[in-house]
Design a protein around this motif. Structure first.
Motif, short mmCIF file in Angstrom:
data_model
loop_
_atom_site.label_atom_id
_atom_site.label_comp_id
_atom_site.label_asym_id
_atom_site.label_seq_id
_atom_site.Cartn_x
_atom_site.Cartn_y
_atom_site.Cartn_z
N PHE A 74 0.83 -1.21 0.00
CA PHE A 74 0.00 0.00 0.00
C PHE A 74 0.86 1.25 0.00
CE2 PHE A 74 -2.87 -3.10 2.03
CZ PHE A 74 -3.97 -2.97 1.19
N LEU A 75 0.53 2.17 -0.89
CA LEU A 75 1.18 3.47 -0.97
C LEU A 75 0.08 4.50 -0.74
CD1 LEU A 75 4.12 4.33 -1.77
CD2 LEU A 75 3.22 4.74 -4.06
N ASP A 76 0.12 5.16 0.42
CA ASP A 76 -0.98 6.06 0.80
C ASP A 76 -2.33 5.35 0.67
OD1 ASP A 76 0.55 8.23 1.55
OD2 ASP A 76 0.59 9.08 -0.46
N GLY A 77 -2.36 4.10 1.08
CA GLY A 77 -3.61 3.35 1.09
C GLY A 77 -4.02 2.76 -0.24
N VAL A 78 -3.23 2.99 -1.27
CA VAL A 78 -3.58 2.46 -2.59
C VAL A 78 -2.67 1.27 -2.91
CG1 VAL A 78 -3.66 3.00 -5.07
CG2 VAL A 78 -4.29 4.75 -3.38
N LEU A 79 -3.28 0.20 -3.38
CA LEU A 79 -2.52 -1.01 -3.71
C LEU A 79 -1.68 -0.75 -4.96
CD1 LEU A 79 -2.41 -4.07 -2.76
CD2 LEU A 79 -3.95 -4.51 -4.68
N VAL A 80 -0.38 -1.01 -4.88
CA VAL A 80 0.50 -0.81 -6.05
C VAL A 80 1.46 -1.98 -6.18
CG1 VAL A 80 0.48 1.72 -5.89
CG2 VAL A 80 2.28 0.45 -4.73
N ASN A 81 2.00 -2.13 -7.37
CA ASN A 81 3.12 -3.05 -7.59
C ASN A 81 4.40 -2.26 -7.31
OD1 ASN A 81 1.60 -5.30 -8.41
ND2 ASN A 81 1.47 -4.53 -10.50
N SER A 82 5.08 -2.59 -6.24
CA SER A 82 6.20 -1.74 -5.81
C SER A 82 7.41 -1.85 -6.74
CB SER A 82 6.63 -2.06 -4.38
OG SER A 82 6.99 -3.42 -4.24
N CYS A 83 7.42 -2.85 -7.62
CA CYS A 83 8.52 -2.93 -8.59
C CYS A 83 8.38 -1.84 -9.66
CB CYS A 83 8.58 -4.31 -9.24
SG CYS A 83 7.17 -4.70 -10.28
N CYS A 84 7.18 -1.25 -9.76
CA CYS A 84 6.94 -0.24 -10.79
C CYS A 84 6.91 1.17 -10.22
CB CYS A 84 5.62 -0.53 -11.50
SG CYS A 84 5.62 -2.07 -12.39
N VAL A 85 7.30 1.32 -8.94
CA VAL A 85 7.30 2.64 -8.30
C VAL A 85 8.75 3.00 -7.98
CG1 VAL A 85 6.60 3.90 -6.22
CG2 VAL A 85 5.04 2.22 -7.25
N THR A 91 8.88 9.34 -1.19
CA THR A 91 9.41 9.91 0.05
C THR A 91 8.33 10.59 0.90
OG1 THR A 91 10.04 11.84 -1.21
CG2 THR A 91 11.77 10.25 -0.76
N ASP A 92 7.25 11.05 0.28
CA ASP A 92 6.19 11.70 1.06
C ASP A 92 5.02 10.77 1.33
OD1 ASP A 92 7.53 14.11 1.19
OD2 ASP A 92 6.77 14.73 -0.78
N ALA A 93 5.19 9.50 1.01
CA ALA A 93 4.04 8.59 1.09
C ALA A 93 4.09 7.74 2.35
CB ALA A 93 4.04 7.68 -0.14
N ASP A 94 2.89 7.29 2.73
CA ASP A 94 2.77 6.32 3.82
C ASP A 94 2.85 4.93 3.16
OD1 ASP A 94 2.10 4.84 6.06
OD2 ASP A 94 -0.05 5.18 5.81
N ILE A 95 3.94 4.22 3.40
CA ILE A 95 4.15 2.92 2.76
C ILE A 95 3.80 1.83 3.77
CG2 ILE A 95 5.89 1.39 1.73
CD1 ILE A 95 7.51 4.09 1.21
N ARG A 96 2.93 0.92 3.35
CA ARG A 96 2.55 -0.17 4.26
C ARG A 96 2.82 -1.48 3.55
NH1 ARG A 96 1.16 0.28 9.47
NH2 ARG A 96 0.94 2.47 8.86
N THR A 97 3.71 -2.28 4.13
CA THR A 97 4.05 -3.57 3.53
C THR A 97 3.39 -4.69 4.32
OG1 THR A 97 5.99 -3.99 4.90
CG2 THR A 97 6.33 -2.61 2.94
N ILE A 98 3.57 -5.91 3.86
CA ILE A 98 3.00 -7.05 4.58
C ILE A 98 3.53 -7.10 6.01
CG2 ILE A 98 4.81 -8.65 3.77
CD1 ILE A 98 1.13 -9.64 4.10
N GLU A 99 4.77 -6.63 6.23
CA GLU A 99 5.32 -6.63 7.59
C GLU A 99 4.51 -5.71 8.51
OE1 GLU A 99 7.30 -6.23 4.87
OE2 GLU A 99 9.16 -7.38 5.09
#
Ligand code: FES
Ligand code: FES
Length: 180
Positions: A74-85, A91-99
């Motif tokens: 999750f990047l600011d609550g939006v599901l993304v493929n992190s390989c494409c970001v 740097t200004d985003a709230d990043i939430r991983t499975i951890e």
């Protein structure tokens, strides 16, 4: 293409080395904690930085081109493929991983249902699937079978055949309904 019989000297602009970008330092906010990335190439993906620089291997690296969903987060609550970001763009985003969704001592209901239904085999695709299922059921608590299949269609699993994964999602829905 160079002509071996052409006596004129080579164009000097073609001989100049391509400049290598300087490493950059920045901060990432991951799972509620600020992490320093002290010296990184500006073109590194968020997936790469999380795994290789910050020691957070939960998001998995399978295709690195947005095809398999194993790196979902999750990047600011939006599901993304992190390989494409680009990490430097986050740097200004709230990043939430499975951890940041659960832990060994405190599984989320989706993680628990995957375990209870035997939906985990090699496990490689599972962090991406769990993240995707959380995203779906947060948006659509009563998602029907078609919506579930559509939501997880970007998450490739080569082991399970998806039957138990679908069962796990149904289990989460029933448990949430019963807990209301
Ligand atoms: S590794 Fe990102 S979509 Fe496959
Ligand atoms: S459980 Fe092995 S790839 Fe999905």
């Amino acid at each position: 293409m160079t002509d071996a019989n052409d006596p004129s000297p080579p164009d000097p602009s073609l001989e100049e080395p391509v400049p290598v970008p300087e490493p950059e330092a920045y901060e990432l906010d991951v799972n509620g904690r600020s992490h320093s990335v002290p010296s990184a190439w500006i073109g590194e993906s968020l997936l790469y930085v999380l795994r290789e620089r910050l020691g957070l291997p939960g998001a998995k690296n399978a295709c690195e081109q947005g095809e398999c969903g194993s790196c979902s987060l999750f990047l600011d609550g939006v599901l993304v493929n992190s390989c494409c970001v680009l990490a430097a763009d986050a740097t200004d985003a709230d990043i939430r991983t499975i951890e940041g969704l659960g832990g060994e001592e405190e599984l989320t209901d989706v993680q628990q249902a995957f375990l209870d239904t035997g939906a985990v085999q090699c496990g490689f695709c599972i962090p991406g699937l769990i993240t995707t299922v959380h995203d779906l059921l947060d948006r659509e608590p009563a998602a029907d079978d078609l919506q579930v299949r559509e939501a997880i269609s970007g998450n490739l699993c080569r082991c399970t055949g998806y039957g138990r994964i679908l069962q796990a999602v149904e289990e989460v829905k029933s448990r949430r309904e019963a807990a209301r």
